[in-house]
Design a protein around this motif. Structure first.
Motif, PDB file in Angstrom:
ATOM      1  N   VAL A   1     -10.713   2.013  20.907  1.00 60.09           N
ATOM      2  CA  VAL A   1     -11.280   1.374  19.718  1.00 60.09           C
ATOM      3  C   VAL A   1     -10.449   1.693  18.478  1.00 60.09           C
ATOM      4  CG1 VAL A   1     -13.307   1.275  18.226  1.00 60.09           C
ATOM      5  CG2 VAL A   1     -13.594   1.338  20.702  1.00 60.09           C
ATOM      6  N   LYS A   2     -10.025   2.954  18.356  1.00 57.59           N
ATOM      7  CA  LYS A   2      -9.205   3.352  17.213  1.00 57.59           C
ATOM      8  C   LYS A   2      -7.870   2.624  17.215  1.00 57.59           C
ATOM      9  CE  LYS A   2      -7.103   7.433  15.074  1.00 57.59           C
ATOM     10  NZ  LYS A   2      -6.898   8.908  15.192  1.00 57.59           N
ATOM     11  N   GLU A   3      -7.244   2.528  18.378  1.00 54.27           N
ATOM     12  CA  GLU A   3      -5.959   1.831  18.455  1.00 54.27           C
ATOM     13  C   GLU A   3      -6.114   0.345  18.143  1.00 54.27           C
ATOM     14  OE1 GLU A   3      -4.764   2.819  22.368  1.00 54.27           O
ATOM     15  OE2 GLU A   3      -3.805   4.719  21.797  1.00 54.27           O
ATOM     16  N   GLY A   4      -7.222  -0.245  18.564  1.00 60.03           N
ATOM     17  CA  GLY A   4      -7.456  -1.641  18.228  1.00 60.03           C
ATOM     18  C   GLY A   4      -7.632  -1.858  16.735  1.00 60.03           C
ATOM     19  N   GLN A   5      -8.323  -0.942  16.073  1.00 56.70           N
ATOM     20  CA  GLN A   5      -8.481  -1.047  14.616  1.00 56.70           C
ATOM     21  C   GLN A   5      -7.153  -0.851  13.888  1.00 56.70           C
ATOM     22  OE1 GLN A   5     -11.246  -1.932  12.994  1.00 56.70           O
ATOM     23  NE2 GLN A   5     -12.270  -2.201  14.971  1.00 56.70           N
ATOM     24  N   VAL A   6      -6.296   0.024  14.412  1.00 60.61           N
ATOM     25  CA  VAL A   6      -4.975   0.216  13.818  1.00 60.61           C
ATOM     26  C   VAL A   6      -4.160  -1.073  13.924  1.00 60.61           C
ATOM     27  CG1 VAL A   6      -2.795   1.435  14.086  1.00 60.61           C
ATOM     28  CG2 VAL A   6      -4.940   2.708  14.136  1.00 60.61           C
ATOM     29  N   ILE A   7      -4.242  -1.743  15.068  1.00 60.22           N
ATOM     30  CA  ILE A   7      -3.503  -2.994  15.251  1.00 60.22           C
ATOM     31  C   ILE A   7      -4.000  -4.056  14.271  1.00 60.22           C
ATOM     32  CG2 ILE A   7      -3.108  -4.887  16.870  1.00 60.22           C
ATOM     33  CD1 ILE A   7      -3.126  -2.803  19.109  1.00 60.22           C
ATOM     34  N   VAL A   8      -5.306  -4.121  14.066  1.00 59.47           N
ATOM     35  CA  VAL A   8      -5.863  -5.101  13.123  1.00 59.47           C
ATOM     36  C   VAL A   8      -5.395  -4.806  11.698  1.00 59.47           C
ATOM     37  CG1 VAL A   8      -8.005  -5.970  12.117  1.00 59.47           C
ATOM     38  CG2 VAL A   8      -7.847  -5.601  14.579  1.00 59.47           C
ATOM     39  N   ARG A   9      -5.401  -3.531  11.320  1.00 62.15           N
ATOM     40  CA  ARG A   9      -4.955  -3.167   9.967  1.00 62.15           C
ATOM     41  C   ARG A   9      -3.474  -3.481   9.772  1.00 62.15           C
ATOM     42  NH1 ARG A   9      -6.507   2.942   9.540  1.00 62.15           N
ATOM     43  NH2 ARG A   9      -5.303   2.718   7.604  1.00 62.15           N
ATOM     44  N   ALA A  10      -2.649  -3.184  10.774  1.00 64.61           N
ATOM     45  CA  ALA A  10      -1.218  -3.489  10.667  1.00 64.61           C
ATOM     46  C   ALA A  10      -0.983  -4.992  10.616  1.00 64.61           C
ATOM     47  CB  ALA A  10      -0.467  -2.875  11.845  1.00 64.61           C
ATOM     48  N   ARG A  11      -1.768  -5.751  11.341  1.00 62.99           N
ATOM     49  CA  ARG A  11      -1.637  -7.203  11.309  1.00 62.99           C
ATOM     50  C   ARG A  11      -2.028  -7.767   9.947  1.00 62.99           C
ATOM     51  NH1 ARG A  11      -4.518  -9.208  16.255  1.00 62.99           N
ATOM     52  NH2 ARG A  11      -2.804  -8.028  17.206  1.00 62.99           N
ATOM     53  N   ASN A  12      -3.068  -7.206   9.348  1.00 56.25           N
ATOM     54  CA  ASN A  12      -3.461  -7.631   8.000  1.00 56.25           C
ATOM     55  C   ASN A  12      -2.387  -7.274   6.971  1.00 56.25           C
ATOM     56  OD1 ASN A  12      -5.891  -8.625   8.983  1.00 56.25           O
ATOM     57  ND2 ASN A  12      -6.992  -6.704   8.594  1.00 56.25           N
ATOM     58  N   LEU A  13      -1.745  -6.118   7.159  1.00 55.94           N
ATOM     59  CA  LEU A  13      -0.668  -5.743   6.253  1.00 55.94           C
ATOM     60  C   LEU A  13       0.498  -6.712   6.375  1.00 55.94           C
ATOM     61  CD1 LEU A  13       0.649  -3.762   4.264  1.00 55.94           C
ATOM     62  CD2 LEU A  13       1.398  -2.402   6.232  1.00 55.94           C
TER      63      LEU A  13
ATOM     64  N   LYS B   1       6.781  -1.173  -3.567  1.00 54.89           N
ATOM     65  CA  LYS B   1       6.615   0.254  -3.300  1.00 54.89           C
ATOM     66  C   LYS B   1       5.388   0.503  -2.435  1.00 54.89           C
ATOM     67  CE  LYS B   1       6.280   4.736  -5.634  1.00 54.89           C
ATOM     68  NZ  LYS B   1       6.218   5.427  -6.939  1.00 54.89           N
ATOM     69  N   SER B   2       4.309  -0.181  -2.711  1.00 52.00           N
ATOM     70  CA  SER B   2       3.094  -0.016  -1.908  1.00 52.00           C
ATOM     71  C   SER B   2       3.306  -0.496  -0.481  1.00 52.00           C
ATOM     72  CB  SER B   2       1.940  -0.784  -2.552  1.00 52.00           C
ATOM     73  OG  SER B   2       1.693  -0.313  -3.867  1.00 52.00           O
ATOM     74  N   PHE B   3       4.021  -1.594  -0.320  1.00 54.12           N
ATOM     75  CA  PHE B   3       4.280  -2.100   1.025  1.00 54.12           C
ATOM     76  C   PHE B   3       5.142  -1.134   1.822  1.00 54.12           C
ATOM     77  CE2 PHE B   3       7.190  -4.408   3.844  1.00 54.12           C
ATOM     78  CZ  PHE B   3       6.276  -4.867   4.766  1.00 54.12           C
ATOM     79  N   ARG B   4       6.183  -0.577   1.184  1.00 48.78           N
ATOM     80  CA  ARG B   4       7.055   0.356   1.894  1.00 48.78           C
ATOM     81  C   ARG B   4       6.311   1.611   2.308  1.00 48.78           C
ATOM     82  NH1 ARG B   4      10.906  -1.361  -2.066  1.00 48.78           N
ATOM     83  NH2 ARG B   4      10.372   0.463  -3.355  1.00 48.78           N
ATOM     84  N   SER B   5       5.440   2.123   1.449  1.00 47.48           N
ATOM     85  CA  SER B   5       4.684   3.323   1.809  1.00 47.48           C
ATOM     86  C   SER B   5       3.719   3.034   2.954  1.00 47.48           C
ATOM     87  CB  SER B   5       3.922   3.840   0.589  1.00 47.48           C
ATOM     88  OG  SER B   5       2.968   2.880   0.138  1.00 47.48           O
ATOM     89  N   ARG B   6       3.110   1.870   2.950  1.00 44.58           N
ATOM     90  CA  ARG B   6       2.199   1.524   4.045  1.00 44.58           C
ATOM     91  C   ARG B   6       2.955   1.300   5.353  1.00 44.58           C
ATOM     92  NH1 ARG B   6      -0.304  -0.008  -0.555  1.00 44.58           N
ATOM     93  NH2 ARG B   6      -2.602   0.001  -0.620  1.00 44.58           N
ATOM     94  N   ARG B   7       4.135   0.709   5.258  1.00 44.97           N
ATOM     95  CA  ARG B   7       4.917   0.490   6.472  1.00 44.97           C
ATOM     96  C   ARG B   7       5.379   1.815   7.067  1.00 44.97           C
ATOM     97  NH1 ARG B   7       9.675  -3.849   6.489  1.00 44.97           N
ATOM     98  NH2 ARG B   7      10.496  -2.527   4.814  1.00 44.97           N
ATOM     99  N   VAL B   8       5.771   2.764   6.240  1.00 41.29           N
ATOM    100  CA  VAL B   8       6.141   4.088   6.745  1.00 41.29           C
ATOM    101  C   VAL B   8       4.935   4.769   7.375  1.00 41.29           C
ATOM    102  CG1 VAL B   8       6.901   6.387   6.050  1.00 41.29           C
ATOM    103  CG2 VAL B   8       8.067   4.372   5.159  1.00 41.29           C
ATOM    104  N   TYR B   9       3.757   4.573   6.781  1.00 49.30           N
ATOM    105  CA  TYR B   9       2.540   5.182   7.314  1.00 49.30           C
ATOM    106  C   TYR B   9       2.225   4.653   8.717  1.00 49.30           C
ATOM    107  CZ  TYR B   9      -2.453   6.232   7.715  1.00 49.30           C
ATOM    108  OH  TYR B   9      -3.688   6.658   8.155  1.00 49.30           O
TER     109      TYR B   9
END
Length: 246
Positions: free
Chosen positions: A48-60, A70-78
């Protein structure tokens, strides 16, 4: 030259309508039987956690241009950092979805129940249609078709002189089998209206493989070219206002 046929109204009353009604009733009955046979499983928190991570990355990825660079680069590194990123999966920790299914007897049993709930009713229904309604010309499509549709619409009728727009009873069974998704969505709801085509496609599946999905989402996030769109909105609004004023 193809011949025009006059269909008896008794064929409509005793073949076409009963066959359609039976196919709808069998689909509804099969849904409730499979619902009774379905066992409740507690979802794995890790999946479930991995599925939520995939959804968040897809939204990003989808809304990347609406946040500052700058915000996008920090989120992509995260997400995609190869040391502790949420989307990074080490090579030794990749899970084999097929082995995971066979190691879980409940998953294999549920898959067998789903397959039986589809195969047994359709086998009996096809035997019933083939025994009682074989050889009937059940309906006619109100528009012309090419010869490529003959094998699909006239299954069980070996007459090349019959126009392609006529539908045999056996072909009408297959059209109902794979074409009642819209009606089931009205009766059972959109989430429960899975047609038999999707069920057959899922029979060869072995479950969800999160490692492949995480890796694919990481690769997609790495190749995103960020182009902040908000500064362009100001120039676009200014251009629109100038046109309105002038």
């Amino acid at each position: 030259m193809a011949e025009d046929l006059v269909l008896d109204t008794a064929i409509r009353d005793w073949v076409l309508i009963p066959l359609s009604v039976v196919m709808v009733l069998i689909g509804v009955l099969r849904y409730f039987v499979s619902k009774l046979m379905r066992s409740f499983q507690v979802p794995d928190p890790k999946i479930v956690k991995e599925g939520q991570v995939i959804v968040r990355a897809r939204n990003l990825r989808g809304a990347a241009n609406f946040i500052p660079p700058k915000s996008f680069r920090s989120r992509r590194v995260y997400f995609s950092n190869e040391e502790n990123g949420l989307l990074f999966v080490p090579k030794g920790q990749a899970q084999n979805a097929q082995a995971q299914m066979f190691s879980d007897p409940n998953m294999a049993m549920d898959m067998m129940k789903k397959n039986l709930s589809m195969i047994i009713p359709q086998t009996l229904t096809f035997a019933w249609v083939n025994f009682f309604f074989s050889g009937f010309v059940a309906a006619k499509i109100p528009f012309p078709l090419t010869q490529r549709f003959r094998s699909m619409l006239q299954n069980g009728i070996d007459l090349s002189t019959v126009d392609v727009s006529y539908v045999s009873s056996r072909s009408w069974y297959f059209l109902n089998l794979f074409g009642l998704r819209g009606l089931f969505s009205l009766i059972l709801g959109e989430e429960n209206a899975m047609d038999d085509t999707q069920r057959m496609m899922q029979m060869g599946g072995f479950g969800f493989d999160p490692s492949k999905s995480l890796s694919a989402e990481k690769d997609g996030l790495d190749i995103v070219q960020h182009d902040w769109a908000l500064p362009k909105f100001e120039h676009r609004a200014e251009a629109v206002l100038k046109k309105l004023v002038s």
